[in-house]
Design a protein around this motif. Structure first.
Motif, PDB file in Angstrom:
ATOM      1  N   LEU A 127       5.193   8.391  -5.977  1.00 42.23           N
ATOM      2  CA  LEU A 127       4.669   8.934  -7.234  1.00 42.23           C
ATOM      3  C   LEU A 127       5.741   9.738  -7.968  1.00 42.23           C
ATOM      4  O   LEU A 127       6.297  10.681  -7.413  1.00 42.23           O
ATOM      5  N   SER A 128       6.008   9.332  -9.184  1.00 46.14           N
ATOM      6  CA  SER A 128       6.974  10.051 -10.017  1.00 46.14           C
ATOM      7  C   SER A 128       6.258  11.215 -10.689  1.00 46.14           C
ATOM      8  O   SER A 128       5.030  11.336 -10.635  1.00 46.14           O
ATOM      9  N   ASP A 129       7.045  12.056 -11.357  1.00 46.95           N
ATOM     10  CA  ASP A 129       6.455  13.174 -12.104  1.00 46.95           C
ATOM     11  C   ASP A 129       5.472  12.663 -13.164  1.00 46.95           C
ATOM     12  O   ASP A 129       4.404  13.227 -13.363  1.00 46.95           O
ATOM     13  N   ARG A 130       5.803  11.531 -13.792  1.00 43.21           N
ATOM     14  CA  ARG A 130       4.915  10.940 -14.803  1.00 43.21           C
ATOM     15  C   ARG A 130       3.578  10.551 -14.179  1.00 43.21           C
ATOM     16  O   ARG A 130       2.521  10.761 -14.760  1.00 43.21           O
ATOM     17  N   GLY A 131       3.639  10.008 -12.956  1.00 39.51           N
ATOM     18  CA  GLY A 131       2.405   9.636 -12.256  1.00 39.51           C
ATOM     19  C   GLY A 131       1.567  10.850 -11.904  1.00 39.51           C
ATOM     20  O   GLY A 131       0.343  10.843 -12.066  1.00 39.51           O
ATOM     21  N   TRP A 132       2.234  11.907 -11.424  1.00 39.65           N
ATOM     22  CA  TRP A 132       1.498  13.133 -11.096  1.00 39.65           C
ATOM     23  C   TRP A 132       0.847  13.738 -12.336  1.00 39.65           C
ATOM     24  O   TRP A 132      -0.281  14.235 -12.278  1.00 39.65           O
ATOM     25  N   ARG A 133       1.568  13.663 -13.468  1.00 38.92           N
ATOM     26  CA  ARG A 133       0.991  14.216 -14.707  1.00 38.92           C
ATOM     27  C   ARG A 133      -0.253  13.433 -15.126  1.00 38.92           C
ATOM     28  O   ARG A 133      -1.229  14.014 -15.601  1.00 38.92           O
ATOM     29  N   ALA A 134      -0.219  12.114 -14.951  1.00 39.04           N
ATOM     30  CA  ALA A 134      -1.388  11.293 -15.290  1.00 39.04           C
ATOM     31  C   ALA A 134      -2.568  11.677 -14.405  1.00 39.04           C
ATOM     32  O   ALA A 134      -3.707  11.792 -14.875  1.00 39.04           O
ATOM     33  N   LEU A 135      -2.304  11.913 -13.109  1.00 39.63           N
ATOM     34  CA  LEU A 135      -3.383  12.300 -12.198  1.00 39.63           C
ATOM     35  C   LEU A 135      -3.888  13.711 -12.502  1.00 39.63           C
ATOM     36  O   LEU A 135      -5.085  13.977 -12.422  1.00 39.63           O
ATOM     37  N   ASP A 136      -2.964  14.620 -12.860  1.00 38.10           N
ATOM     38  CA  ASP A 136      -3.377  15.980 -13.236  1.00 38.10           C
ATOM     39  C   ASP A 136      -4.344  15.944 -14.414  1.00 38.10           C
ATOM     40  O   ASP A 136      -5.315  16.692 -14.472  1.00 38.10           O
ATOM     41  N   LYS A 137      -4.074  15.039 -15.374  1.00 39.28           N
ATOM     42  CA  LYS A 137      -4.910  14.962 -16.586  1.00 39.28           C
ATOM     43  C   LYS A 137      -6.329  14.514 -16.301  1.00 39.28           C
ATOM     44  O   LYS A 137      -7.236  14.770 -17.098  1.00 39.28           O
ATOM     45  N   ILE A 138      -6.540  13.814 -15.181  1.00 44.63           N
ATOM     46  CA  ILE A 138      -7.913  13.400 -14.862  1.00 44.63           C
ATOM     47  C   ILE A 138      -8.563  14.348 -13.854  1.00 44.63           C
ATOM     48  O   ILE A 138      -9.629  14.082 -13.320  1.00 44.63           O
ATOM     49  N   GLY A 139      -7.861  15.464 -13.558  1.00 42.79           N
ATOM     50  CA  GLY A 139      -8.464  16.484 -12.697  1.00 42.79           C
ATOM     51  C   GLY A 139      -8.214  16.263 -11.216  1.00 42.79           C
ATOM     52  O   GLY A 139      -8.883  16.855 -10.378  1.00 42.79           O
ATOM     53  N   PHE A 140      -7.236  15.408 -10.896  1.00 39.72           N
ATOM     54  CA  PHE A 140      -6.888  15.171  -9.500  1.00 39.72           C
ATOM     55  C   PHE A 140      -6.196  16.418  -8.960  1.00 39.72           C
ATOM     56  O   PHE A 140      -5.264  16.923  -9.572  1.00 39.72           O
ATOM     57  N   VAL A 141      -6.671  16.909  -7.825  1.00 43.33           N
ATOM     58  CA  VAL A 141      -6.092  18.140  -7.268  1.00 43.33           C
ATOM     59  C   VAL A 141      -4.862  17.789  -6.451  1.00 43.33           C
ATOM     60  O   VAL A 141      -4.922  16.994  -5.515  1.00 43.33           O
ATOM     61  N   ARG A 142      -3.741  18.366  -6.824  1.00 42.96           N
ATOM     62  CA  ARG A 142      -2.494  18.107  -6.122  1.00 42.96           C
ATOM     63  C   ARG A 142      -2.367  19.039  -4.922  1.00 42.96           C
ATOM     64  O   ARG A 142      -2.479  20.247  -5.058  1.00 42.96           O
ATOM     65  N   LYS A 143      -2.160  18.451  -3.769  1.00 39.33           N
ATOM     66  CA  LYS A 143      -1.964  19.264  -2.571  1.00 39.33           C
ATOM     67  C   LYS A 143      -0.472  19.370  -2.302  1.00 39.33           C
ATOM     68  O   LYS A 143       0.227  18.367  -2.304  1.00 39.33           O
ATOM     69  N   SER A 144       0.002  20.565  -2.045  1.00 35.41           N
ATOM     70  CA  SER A 144       1.433  20.719  -1.798  1.00 35.41           C
ATOM     71  C   SER A 144       1.773  20.317  -0.367  1.00 35.41           C
ATOM     72  O   SER A 144       0.966  20.472   0.542  1.00 35.41           O
ATOM     73  N   CYS A 145       2.956  19.765  -0.200  1.00 32.03           N
ATOM     74  CA  CYS A 145       3.416  19.349   1.125  1.00 32.03           C
ATOM     75  C   CYS A 145       3.879  20.580   1.913  1.00 32.03           C
ATOM     76  O   CYS A 145       4.404  21.514   1.335  1.00 32.03           O
ATOM     77  N   PRO A 146       3.685  20.568   3.230  1.00 34.69           N
ATOM     78  CA  PRO A 146       4.124  21.728   4.008  1.00 34.69           C
ATOM     79  C   PRO A 146       5.640  21.820   4.046  1.00 34.69           C
ATOM     80  O   PRO A 146       6.332  20.882   3.853  1.00 34.69           O
TER      81      PRO A 146
ATOM     82  N   ILE B 265       0.834  -1.202   0.000  1.00 35.84           N
ATOM     83  CA  ILE B 265       0.000   0.000   0.000  1.00 35.84           C
ATOM     84  C   ILE B 265       0.869   1.253   0.000  1.00 35.84           C
ATOM     85  O   ILE B 265       0.370   2.349   0.033  1.00 35.84           O
ATOM     86  N   ASN B 266       2.177   1.065  -0.019  1.00 34.50           N
ATOM     87  CA  ASN B 266       3.072   2.218  -0.107  1.00 34.50           C
ATOM     88  C   ASN B 266       3.221   2.590  -1.572  1.00 34.50           C
ATOM     89  O   ASN B 266       3.337   1.727  -2.427  1.00 34.50           O
ATOM     90  N   MET B 267       3.244   3.856  -1.868  1.00 30.40           N
ATOM     91  CA  MET B 267       3.342   4.260  -3.264  1.00 30.40           C
ATOM     92  C   MET B 267       4.185   5.520  -3.393  1.00 30.40           C
ATOM     93  O   MET B 267       3.916   6.516  -2.725  1.00 30.40           O
TER      94      MET B 267
END
Ligand SMILES: Cc1cc2nc3c(=O)[nH]c(=O)nc-3n(C[C@H](O)[C@H](O)[C@H](O)COP(=O)(O)OP(=O)(O)OC[C@H]3O[C@@H](n4cnc5c(N)ncnc54)[C@H](O)[C@@H]3O)c2cc1C
Length: 75
Positions: free
Chosen positions: A56-75, A52-54
Motif C-alpha cells: 500500500l502506497s501513501d495514495r492507497g492509505w489516503r483513499a482508505l482514510d477517506k472511507i473511514g478505514f482505521v489505520r493500525k500502526s506497525c509495532p 493476494i499480496n498487496m
C-alpha cells in the motif's frame, strides 16, 4: 413522470470497484456490485494471475482514510 432512482450498478469488485462502491454507499446511493470471478476465499486454488499480496502506497492509505478505514500502526 418517472421517479428518479438512486441505484447504481458497479461491474467489478477489484480495488477501484470496491472503493467506489463504499464512496457511493456513504453518499446514500443504493449500490450493487457485480463480480464475474468467484470469491477467492471460497476456492481451494486461487485463479491464475491473481495475487493476494498487496503493497500500500501513501495514495492507497489516503483513499482508505477517506472511507473511514482505521489505520493500525506497525509495532
Ligand atoms: C501480480 C500483480 C500484483 C500487484 N501488486 C500490487 C501491489 O502490491 N500494490 C498495488 O497498489 N497494486 C498492485 N497491482 C496492481 C493492482 O492490482 C491494480 O492496479 C488494481 O487491481 C487495479 O484495480 P481495478 O479495480 O481497476 O482492476 P482489478 O483489480 O483488475 O478489478 C477489476 C475486476 O473487475 C472484474 N470484472 C471484469 N469484467 C467484469 C464484468 N464484465 N462483470 C463483472 N466483473 C468484471 C474482474 O474480474 C476484476 O475482479 C498488482 C497487479 C498484479 C497483476
Amino acid at each position: 413522470m418517472t421517479k428518479e432512482s438512486n441505484a447504481i450498478n458497479i461491474l467489478g469488485a477489484g480495488l477501484i470497484g470496491s472503493l467506489l462502491s463504499i464512496y457511493f454507499r456513504k453518499r446514500g446511493l443504493d449500490v450493487h456490485v457485480y463480480e464475474k470471478r468467484a470469491d477467492g476465499r471460497q476456492q481451494e486454488l486461487l485463479e491464475e494471475g491473481r495475487s493476494i499480496n498487496m503493497a500500500l502506497s501513501d495514495r492507497g492509505w489516503r483513499a482508505l482514510d477517506k472511507i473511514g478505514f482505521v489505520r493500525k500502526s506497525c509495532p
